[in-house]
Design a protein around this motif. Sequence first.
Motif, PDB file in Angstrom:
ATOM      1  N   HIS A  73       0.815  -1.155   0.053  1.00 51.80           N
ATOM      2  CA  HIS A  73      -0.090   0.073  -0.044  1.00 51.80           C
ATOM      3  C   HIS A  73       0.765   1.298   0.127  1.00 51.80           C
ATOM      4  CE1 HIS A  73      -4.131  -1.832   1.294  1.00 51.80           C
ATOM      5  NE2 HIS A  73      -3.344  -2.618   0.481  1.00 51.80           N
ATOM      6  N   THR A  74       0.670   2.257  -0.843  1.00 54.20           N
ATOM      7  CA  THR A  74       1.208   3.280  -1.181  1.00 54.20           C
ATOM      8  C   THR A  74       0.861   4.522  -0.551  1.00 54.20           C
ATOM      9  OG1 THR A  74       0.495   3.635  -3.335  1.00 54.20           O
ATOM     10  CG2 THR A  74       2.680   2.485  -3.211  1.00 54.20           C
ATOM     11  N   HIS A  75      -0.555   4.538  -0.362  1.00 54.02           N
ATOM     12  CA  HIS A  75      -1.263   5.749  -0.082  1.00 54.02           C
ATOM     13  C   HIS A  75      -2.441   5.667   0.886  1.00 54.02           C
ATOM     14  CE1 HIS A  75       0.367   7.004  -4.150  1.00 54.02           C
ATOM     15  NE2 HIS A  75      -0.085   8.218  -3.981  1.00 54.02           N
ATOM     16  N   SER A  76      -2.544   6.765   1.683  1.00 55.28           N
ATOM     17  CA  SER A  76      -4.087   6.591   2.434  1.00 55.28           C
ATOM     18  C   SER A  76      -4.951   7.484   1.699  1.00 55.28           C
ATOM     19  CB  SER A  76      -3.627   7.293   3.652  1.00 55.28           C
ATOM     20  OG  SER A  76      -3.115   8.381   3.817  1.00 55.28           O
ATOM     21  N   TRP A  77      -6.222   7.169   1.570  1.00 57.20           N
ATOM     22  CA  TRP A  77      -6.980   8.247   0.928  1.00 57.20           C
ATOM     23  C   TRP A  77      -8.609   8.164   1.627  1.00 57.20           C
ATOM     24  CZ3 TRP A  77     -11.021   5.147  -0.791  1.00 57.20           C
ATOM     25  CH2 TRP A  77     -10.927   3.950  -1.367  1.00 57.20           C
ATOM     26  N   THR A  78      -9.244   9.228   1.113  1.00 56.06           N
ATOM     27  CA  THR A  78     -10.499   9.295   1.778  1.00 56.06           C
ATOM     28  C   THR A  78     -11.511   9.524   0.524  1.00 56.06           C
ATOM     29  OG1 THR A  78      -9.755  10.280   3.656  1.00 56.06           O
ATOM     30  CG2 THR A  78     -12.061  10.811   3.085  1.00 56.06           C
ATOM     31  N   VAL A  79     -12.624   9.039   0.628  1.00 54.40           N
ATOM     32  CA  VAL A  79     -13.680   9.452  -0.403  1.00 54.40           C
ATOM     33  C   VAL A  79     -15.019   9.995   0.227  1.00 54.40           C
ATOM     34  CG1 VAL A  79     -14.786   6.927  -0.283  1.00 54.40           C
ATOM     35  CG2 VAL A  79     -15.421   8.558  -2.437  1.00 54.40           C
ATOM     36  N   PHE A  80     -15.397  11.140  -0.077  1.00 58.25           N
ATOM     37  CA  PHE A  80     -16.592  11.792   0.633  1.00 58.25           C
ATOM     38  C   PHE A  80     -17.567  12.387  -0.076  1.00 58.25           C
ATOM     39  CE2 PHE A  80     -13.588  14.977  -0.715  1.00 58.25           C
ATOM     40  CZ  PHE A  80     -14.485  16.096  -1.195  1.00 58.25           C
ATOM     41  N   VAL A  81     -18.774  12.688   0.281  1.00 61.01           N
ATOM     42  CA  VAL A  81     -19.828  13.367  -0.152  1.00 61.01           C
ATOM     43  C   VAL A  81     -20.217  14.390   1.039  1.00 61.01           C
ATOM     44  CG1 VAL A  81     -22.338  13.413  -0.795  1.00 61.01           C
ATOM     45  CG2 VAL A  81     -20.942  11.499  -1.388  1.00 61.01           C
ATOM     46  N   LYS A  82     -20.133  15.883   0.780  1.00 66.52           N
ATOM     47  CA  LYS A  82     -20.606  16.624   1.775  1.00 66.52           C
ATOM     48  C   LYS A  82     -21.073  17.905   1.394  1.00 66.52           C
ATOM     49  CE  LYS A  82     -15.854  18.961   1.894  1.00 66.52           C
ATOM     50  NZ  LYS A  82     -14.843  19.498   2.643  1.00 66.52           N
ATOM     51  N   GLY A  83     -21.417  18.794   2.101  1.00 68.74           N
ATOM     52  CA  GLY A  83     -22.033  20.049   1.745  1.00 68.74           C
ATOM     53  C   GLY A  83     -21.181  21.027   1.152  1.00 68.74           C
ATOM     54  N   ILE A  84     -21.413  22.199   0.434  1.00 66.75           N
ATOM     55  CA  ILE A  84     -20.458  23.327   0.252  1.00 66.75           C
ATOM     56  C   ILE A  84     -20.136  24.000   1.497  1.00 66.75           C
ATOM     57  CG2 ILE A  84     -22.300  24.762  -0.463  1.00 66.75           C
ATOM     58  CD1 ILE A  84     -20.079  25.188  -2.935  1.00 66.75           C
ATOM     59  N   ASP A  85     -18.835  24.321   1.442  1.00 70.48           N
ATOM     60  CA  ASP A  85     -18.482  24.900   2.658  1.00 70.48           C
ATOM     61  C   ASP A  85     -18.765  24.238   3.952  1.00 70.48           C
ATOM     62  OD1 ASP A  85     -17.192  27.523   2.236  1.00 70.48           O
ATOM     63  OD2 ASP A  85     -18.398  28.342   3.546  1.00 70.48           O
ATOM     64  N   ASP A  86     -19.003  22.944   3.922  1.00 72.04           N
ATOM     65  CA  ASP A  86     -19.149  22.080   5.141  1.00 72.04           C
ATOM     66  C   ASP A  86     -20.598  22.383   5.667  1.00 72.04           C
ATOM     67  OD1 ASP A  86     -17.016  20.442   4.815  1.00 72.04           O
ATOM     68  OD2 ASP A  86     -15.761  22.242   5.452  1.00 72.04           O
ATOM     69  N   VAL A  87     -21.631  22.936   4.953  1.00 70.11           N
ATOM     70  CA  VAL A  87     -22.657  22.932   5.541  1.00 70.11           C
ATOM     71  C   VAL A  87     -23.620  21.685   5.756  1.00 70.11           C
ATOM     72  CG1 VAL A  87     -23.279  25.265   4.793  1.00 70.11           C
ATOM     73  CG2 VAL A  87     -23.918  23.362   3.177  1.00 70.11           C
ATOM     74  N   ASP A  88     -24.430  21.470   6.795  1.00 69.84           N
ATOM     75  CA  ASP A  88     -25.038  20.308   6.765  1.00 69.84           C
ATOM     76  C   ASP A  88     -25.838  19.848   5.551  1.00 69.84           C
ATOM     77  OD1 ASP A  88     -26.241  18.037   8.268  1.00 69.84           O
ATOM     78  OD2 ASP A  88     -27.911  19.185   8.585  1.00 69.84           O
ATOM     79  N   ILE A  89     -25.829  18.539   5.112  1.00 65.73           N
ATOM     80  CA  ILE A  89     -26.786  18.062   3.989  1.00 65.73           C
ATOM     81  C   ILE A  89     -27.636  16.823   4.336  1.00 65.73           C
ATOM     82  CG2 ILE A  89     -25.422  19.051   2.019  1.00 65.73           C
ATOM     83  CD1 ILE A  89     -24.294  16.225   1.604  1.00 65.73           C
ATOM     84  N   SER A  90     -27.608  16.669   5.894  1.00 58.43           N
ATOM     85  CA  SER A  90     -28.449  15.718   6.288  1.00 58.43           C
ATOM     86  C   SER A  90     -29.943  15.602   6.055  1.00 58.43           C
ATOM     87  CB  SER A  90     -27.964  14.997   7.610  1.00 58.43           C
ATOM     88  OG  SER A  90     -28.196  16.167   8.478  1.00 58.43           O
ATOM     89  N   TYR A  91     -30.312  16.887   6.110  1.00 54.30           N
ATOM     90  CA  TYR A  91     -31.733  17.091   5.970  1.00 54.30           C
ATOM     91  C   TYR A  91     -32.265  16.611   4.601  1.00 54.30           C
ATOM     92  CZ  TYR A  91     -30.662  21.544   3.466  1.00 54.30           C
ATOM     93  OH  TYR A  91     -30.065  22.190   2.430  1.00 54.30           O
TER      94      TYR A  91
END
Length: 274
Positions: free
Chosen positions: A42-60
Amino acid sequence: MAPPAGKRVKGCQIFRPFIYGTTARPFDEKTNPKPPGVPDDHTHSWTVFVKGIDDVDISYWLRRVQFKLHESIPNHVRMVDSVPSKPFEIHETGWGEFEIAIKLYYVPESGEKPQTLYHHLRLHPYGRTEEEKENMRLNGTGEIISWTYEEQIFNEPYEAFYEILTSGAMPSSGTTKPNGGAGKGKGHGSKQKATTGTTEAQRSEGGVLERSAMIPMVNRPGQPFSRETEQLEIKKLKEALVKVEDMTKTLVAELDRKNKYMAELKAGGDVKAS
Ligand code: SLL
């Protein structure tokens, strides 16, 4: 799943900006040491994500996300449930790039079926020039980013979902509450700011209102999607258009010259190639 009770808001379309993508970092003894137990290859650590713009909440509006990783990864189908104001994300390590299927599950009030996005995990910066490669590195952090700005569109949402979508942003007067109290359509799109403590809608650090379709005016570290970026893109497109028009003019002139030459040849005259 039965559709939610109630009517749809006719002629209404609501969109919500969000970001998805990957952030990768090569293992390095000093800056990103390999944790114990991580395989040698293994050569890298990585993250895959989905989030709100500017980190605003999108769970609603987004309830759960399924990330389908490469089959070589143990337990490669991962479900992530929403936690208010937190990104939906998976942290992994590995050696290769591949396509990740990201399936979005909406809140039940929406009556929307799940939808899948595809994202290519990038571990290495690529491009024709060093500058292009550098654009994939997050300024000075050594991270390789591949992020996409996207807009989720809700067409003619159910009334109850419309309330959920809009009842947090920009209350128009001191009598409306940010959550649930606003009458249908009241104050949405208004430029007025909330003035009292009870009605103040929450803003993210970048000045974006929660439960709104706003995007930040300017870029900040780690937040590259803004009106500023949009303006730069528009400028680039305009410059490219001018260049294409110039190239077209040159080609048309050349064609003209060649046509004339051909006509002269056909006429059988004694002509010199120009
Ligand atoms: C490639 N087509 O050849 C791709 C496959 C697979 C990546 C990439 C394994 C991680 C693990 C891993 O990184 N797979 O074993 O947990 O580049």
